[in-house]
Design an enzyme around this catalytic site. Structure first.
Site, short mmCIF file in Angstrom:
data_model
loop_
_atom_site.label_atom_id
_atom_site.label_comp_id
_atom_site.label_asym_id
_atom_site.label_seq_id
_atom_site.Cartn_x
_atom_site.Cartn_y
_atom_site.Cartn_z
CG HIS A 1 -57.91 -42.52 75.80
ND1 HIS A 1 -59.19 -42.17 75.90
CD2 HIS A 1 -57.79 -42.16 76.47
CE1 HIS A 1 -59.22 -41.87 76.96
NE2 HIS A 1 -57.97 -42.14 77.41
CG ASP B 1 -64.32 -42.13 76.34
OD1 ASP B 1 -65.12 -42.33 75.19
OD2 ASP B 1 -63.39 -41.10 76.97
CG HIS C 1 -60.46 -40.51 81.53
ND1 HIS C 1 -60.55 -42.16 81.66
CD2 HIS C 1 -58.87 -40.16 81.67
CE1 HIS C 1 -60.10 -41.85 80.52
NE2 HIS C 1 -59.29 -41.08 80.45
CD GLU D 1 -56.16 -37.04 82.98
OE1 GLU D 1 -57.05 -36.56 82.91
OE2 GLU D 1 -55.33 -36.16 82.54
ZN LIG Z 1 -56.76 -41.31 79.42
#
Ligand SMILES: [Zn+2]
Length: 352
Positions: A28, A152, A212, A215
């Site tokens: 990022h 994103d 994503h 996670e």
């Molecule tokens: Zn990430």
């Protein structure tokens, strides 16, 4: 307790890893700022940091979990006020990447958070945002690092139906080298499915899908990323192992998982590095690559992640090369970049 150093920056990096030509697919831009960069931008924009760090700047960032990380991360984000700020941190990131022999990086940036009005300041205009990224990408290329951008949607900030990010992606003001749409932010309580229309619109533009998932949430989140968002790769995905049927699906479709060991450790997705899923993911036949996620905030770099994988997660030199070849294939790099990296990797010696 892990007997390995908790602070990854102290991990010894073998020369073989340091010299290895590499690429990174999950990093990022706004997470790449180091303590020094955050401090410099705080001074540049005359901001008072005491609300986040009452005792002054820490020597290293530390977090009690994802929400605590997010609070500090957003402070850093609030310091990015001009296109030049974005160009500067892109150049800073590219400098560290070049120093690790990273030739190509797909860098995620969150347009929405720059467009938002903050405190008494208006948000950055789409053209300034684009120009900053383009300038940073030009400086990176001069350092030998090619950049593909991923923009994103921050799932815990941009609510479904807002369409700010997807409207921007459909505009004439996107940066050069844009390759994919992502879905970032805190998974718990913010499912992927409501963003299916945004992703369908992005895919119709020719962009790839790299959400994503898996996670901070489990296998159902990964399944939704695959089925609802048509994921080409998954950011993290380490918790897919909770569902063997899903693992089979990921293997069959060849969907790569962008694995970020230090990030998982510091955000307490795992208890210790010894618990990391990488060996089991590889054993299951899943495609995986190694990444830093937020290298500034986590005080890591790609060489360190490779060293951790070698020392703690059973990855041999030959395994590293195979994973890099696979990452080249799973990247959205131009053919010329893929060919150059493949050639370098093919000719790179292995000692074990
Ligand atoms: Zn990430």
């Amino acid at each position: 307790m892990s007997n390995q150093p908790k602070i990854p920056g102290t991990t010894d990096v073998p020369q073989w890893i340091a010299d290895l030509p590499k690429l990174e697919l999950h990093v990022h831009l706004e997470g790449s700022m180091s303590v020094a960069t955050v401090s410099a931008l705080t001074d540049l924009h005359s901001v008072d940091p005491s609300g986040v760090w009452p005792d002054g700047f820490p020597d290293r960032f530390s977090f009690s979990g994802f929400p605590d990380f997010a609070a500090q991360f957003f402070y850093g984000l609030s310091l990015l006020r001009t296109g030049e700020d974005l160009a500067t941190i892109t150049e800073d990131l590219a400098t560290t990447l070049a120093g690790q022999n990273v030739r190509y990086a797909e860098i995620t940036t969150t347009a929405y958070t720059h467009f938002m009005a903050r405190d008494d300041r208006p948000g950055m205009s789409p053209t300034e945002y684009r120009d900053g990224l383009n300038e940073g990408r030009r400086r990176a290329a001069a350092l030998g690092v090619d950049i593909g951008w991923v923009i994103d949607i921050p799932r815990d900030i941009e609510m479904p139906g807002s369409t700010v990010t997807i409207d921007y992606l459909e505009s004439a003001h996107t940066p050069d080298g844009l390759v994919a749409i992502g879905l970032g932010g805190y998974e718990v309580g913010f499912p992927a499915a409501p963003y299916a229309d945004d992703f369908a619109r992005a895919i119709a533009l020719g962009l790839k899908s790299v959400p994503h998932a898996g996670e901070t949430e489990g296998a159902d989140s990964v399944r939704s990323a695959v089925e609802d968002l048509k994921a080409d790769r998954i950011g993290h995905g380490v918790r897919c192992l909770e569902d063997p049927e899903l693992v089979d699906q990921l293997v069959d479709r060849g969907i790569m998982l962008e694995v970020c060991p230090t990030s998982n450790d510091l955000l307490q997705v795992i208890e210790t590095m010894d618990d990391h899923a990488l060996p089991a993911l590889r054993e299951a036949g899943l495609r995986v690559c190694l990444n830093t996620d937020d290298p500034g905030w986590f005080d890591t770099d790609l060489n360190t992640e490779f060293a951790i994988a070698s020392e703690q997660l059973g990855v041999s030199e030959a395994d590293h090369l195979a994973m890099l070849h696979d990452a080249v294939t799973a990247s959205f790099a131009p053919d010329s970049v893929k060919a150059s990296l493949t050639n370098e990797l093919t000719n790179y010696p292995v000692s074990n």
